[in-house]
Design a protein around this motif. Structure first.
Motif, mmCIF file in Angstrom:
data_model
loop_
_atom_site.group_PDB
_atom_site.id
_atom_site.type_symbol
_atom_site.label_atom_id
_atom_site.label_comp_id
_atom_site.label_asym_id
_atom_site.label_seq_id
_atom_site.Cartn_x
_atom_site.Cartn_y
_atom_site.Cartn_z
ATOM 1 N N ILE A 1 0.921 -0.540 0.305
ATOM 2 C CA ILE A 1 0.379 0.118 -0.251
ATOM 3 C C ILE A 1 0.678 0.859 0.309
ATOM 4 N N ASP A 2 1.460 1.779 1.034
ATOM 5 C CA ASP A 2 2.482 1.911 1.137
ATOM 6 C C ASP A 2 3.733 2.375 -0.278
ATOM 7 N N SER A 3 3.641 1.645 -1.285
ATOM 8 C CA SER A 3 4.568 1.342 -2.128
ATOM 9 C C SER A 3 3.812 2.164 -3.387
ATOM 10 N N GLY A 4 2.486 1.897 -3.335
ATOM 11 C CA GLY A 4 1.253 2.250 -4.929
ATOM 12 C C GLY A 4 0.865 1.368 -5.085
ATOM 13 N N ARG A 5 1.476 0.058 -4.305
ATOM 14 C CA ARG A 5 1.088 -0.838 -5.848
ATOM 15 C C ARG A 5 -0.355 -1.529 -5.126
ATOM 16 N N ILE A 6 -0.802 -1.570 -4.258
ATOM 17 C CA ILE A 6 -1.809 -2.017 -3.742
ATOM 18 C C ILE A 6 -2.740 -0.527 -3.614
ATOM 19 N N SER A 7 -3.945 -0.138 -3.535
ATOM 20 C CA SER A 7 -4.968 1.350 -3.236
ATOM 21 C C SER A 7 -5.814 0.500 -1.916
ATOM 22 N N LEU A 8 -5.927 1.741 -1.170
ATOM 23 C CA LEU A 8 -6.356 1.052 -0.014
ATOM 24 C C LEU A 8 -8.222 2.173 -0.350
ATOM 25 N N ARG A 9 -9.140 1.524 -0.278
ATOM 26 C CA ARG A 9 -10.376 2.748 0.111
ATOM 27 C C ARG A 9 -11.112 1.889 1.883
ATOM 28 N N LEU A 10 -11.299 2.829 2.397
ATOM 29 C CA LEU A 10 -11.621 2.588 3.609
ATOM 30 C C LEU A 10 -13.329 3.117 3.800
ATOM 31 N N LEU A 11 -13.924 1.838 4.429
ATOM 32 C CA LEU A 11 -15.347 2.362 5.045
ATOM 33 C C LEU A 11 -15.651 2.209 6.728
ATOM 34 N N ARG A 12 -16.229 3.664 7.003
ATOM 35 C CA ARG A 12 -16.667 3.627 8.373
ATOM 36 C C ARG A 12 -17.258 2.923 8.598
ATOM 37 N N GLU A 13 -16.774 2.131 9.989
ATOM 38 C CA GLU A 13 -16.982 1.348 10.504
ATOM 39 C C GLU A 13 -18.000 1.740 11.985
ATOM 40 N N ASP A 14 -18.293 2.848 12.500
ATOM 41 C CA ASP A 14 -18.678 3.584 13.533
ATOM 42 C C ASP A 14 -19.988 4.039 12.852
ATOM 43 N N LEU A 15 -20.873 3.652 11.133
ATOM 44 C CA LEU A 15 -22.271 4.354 11.328
ATOM 45 C C LEU A 15 -23.159 3.932 11.932
ATOM 46 N N LEU A 16 -23.598 3.878 13.249
ATOM 47 C CA LEU A 16 -24.766 3.825 13.957
ATOM 48 C C LEU A 16 -23.999 3.279 15.804
ATOM 49 N N PRO A 17 -24.481 4.290 16.328
ATOM 50 C CA PRO A 17 -24.109 3.984 17.985
ATOM 51 C C PRO A 17 -24.309 2.339 18.521
ATOM 52 N N ARG A 18 -23.831 1.401 18.645
ATOM 53 C CA ARG A 18 -24.034 0.050 19.597
ATOM 54 C C ARG A 18 -25.176 0.422 20.488
ATOM 55 N N PRO A 19 -26.622 -0.421 20.518
ATOM 56 C CA PRO A 19 -27.274 -0.206 21.108
ATOM 57 C C PRO A 19 -27.095 -1.101 22.464
ATOM 58 N N ARG A 20 -27.114 -0.822 24.185
ATOM 59 C CA ARG A 20 -27.047 -1.253 25.149
ATOM 60 C C ARG A 20 -27.905 -2.817 25.390
ATOM 61 N N SER A 21 -29.086 -2.690 25.131
ATOM 62 C CA SER A 21 -30.646 -3.500 25.207
ATOM 63 C C SER A 21 -30.122 -4.489 23.414
ATOM 64 N N LYS A 22 -30.964 -5.619 24.317
ATOM 65 C CA LYS A 22 -30.669 -6.897 23.479
ATOM 66 C C LYS A 22 -32.352 -6.576 22.541
ATOM 67 N N VAL A 23 -33.185 -5.987 22.961
ATOM 68 C CA VAL A 23 -34.617 -5.719 22.132
ATOM 69 C C VAL A 23 -33.520 -4.166 21.322
ATOM 70 N N ALA A 24 -32.921 -3.183 21.493
ATOM 71 C CA ALA A 24 -32.665 -2.632 20.500
ATOM 72 C C ALA A 24 -32.115 -3.008 19.381
ATOM 73 N N TYR A 25 -30.834 -4.280 20.118
ATOM 74 C CA TYR A 25 -30.444 -4.385 19.218
ATOM 75 C C TYR A 25 -30.517 -5.091 17.477
ATOM 76 N N LEU A 26 -31.874 -5.543 17.752
ATOM 77 C CA LEU A 26 -32.583 -6.106 17.182
ATOM 78 C C LEU A 26 -33.650 -5.176 15.531
ATOM 79 N N ALA A 27 -33.486 -4.467 16.268
ATOM 80 C CA ALA A 27 -33.528 -2.772 15.305
ATOM 81 C C ALA A 27 -32.144 -2.729 14.467
ATOM 82 N N TYR A 28 -31.206 -3.013 15.352
ATOM 83 C CA TYR A 28 -30.022 -1.757 15.641
ATOM 84 C C TYR A 28 -28.811 -3.487 14.095
ATOM 85 N N ALA A 29 -28.842 -4.442 13.524
ATOM 86 C CA ALA A 29 -28.535 -5.201 12.860
ATOM 87 C C ALA A 29 -28.897 -5.528 11.766
#
Length: 141
Positions: free
Chosen positions: A29-57
């Motif tokens: 990657i540093d040499s330029g032979r491979i390029s990198l596209r980064l995606l955001r992992e933190d699109l939604l805050p992870r809920p604390r409750s299991k019930v909210a996780y059913l909609a979150y996932a």
């Protein structure tokens, strides 16, 4: 191996920001032979409750699908071969299938684990609706 091959014109990796590549890949990657596209992992805050996780996932999967499709179909030049490593199979298999349908590229899947088995053994159990849906999703795609 792909990036060092003289027959390969260019390799682009799509991954999540904050994830590390192995040192050999980082050097390419540093040499330029491979390029990198980064995606955001933190699109939604992870809920604390299991019930909210059913909609979150499912919401998180749909947002990631949108990110992947945007990168594959709009940001990157047309690809000939799409190499996909799973897990995560959700939503990457769907994104690869849609990219193949839109561009005609070949898709190669490097299966490390089946996503439904990761969910099943991660505490949801074999009969959980998400596990059953993931099993069907992977079988169809």
């Amino acid at each position: 191996s792909l990036a060092r091959s003289p027959e390969v014109a260019h390799v682009t990796l799509i991954g999540y920001a904050g994830s590390r590549c192995v040192p050999e890949v980082e050097a390419l990657i540093d040499s330029g032979r491979i390029s990198l596209r980064l995606l955001r992992e933190d699109l939604l805050p992870r809920p604390r409750s299991k019930v909210a996780y059913l909609a979150y996932a499912p919401a998180k999967a749909l947002l990631k699908l949108g990110q992947l499709l945007f990168a594959l179909l709009l940001l990157l030049p047309r690809v000939d071969v799409l190499l996909l490593q799973t897990p995560p199979a959700i939503p990457t298999l769907a994104a690869a299938w849609l990219a193949r349908a839109a561009s005609g590229c070949m898709v190669v899947v490097d299966w490390h684990n089946l996503g439904f088995s990761v969910l099943e053994h991660g505490g949801l159990g074999a009969s959980h609706p998400y596990v059953l849906a993931a099993r069907l999703y992977e079988a169809l795609l």
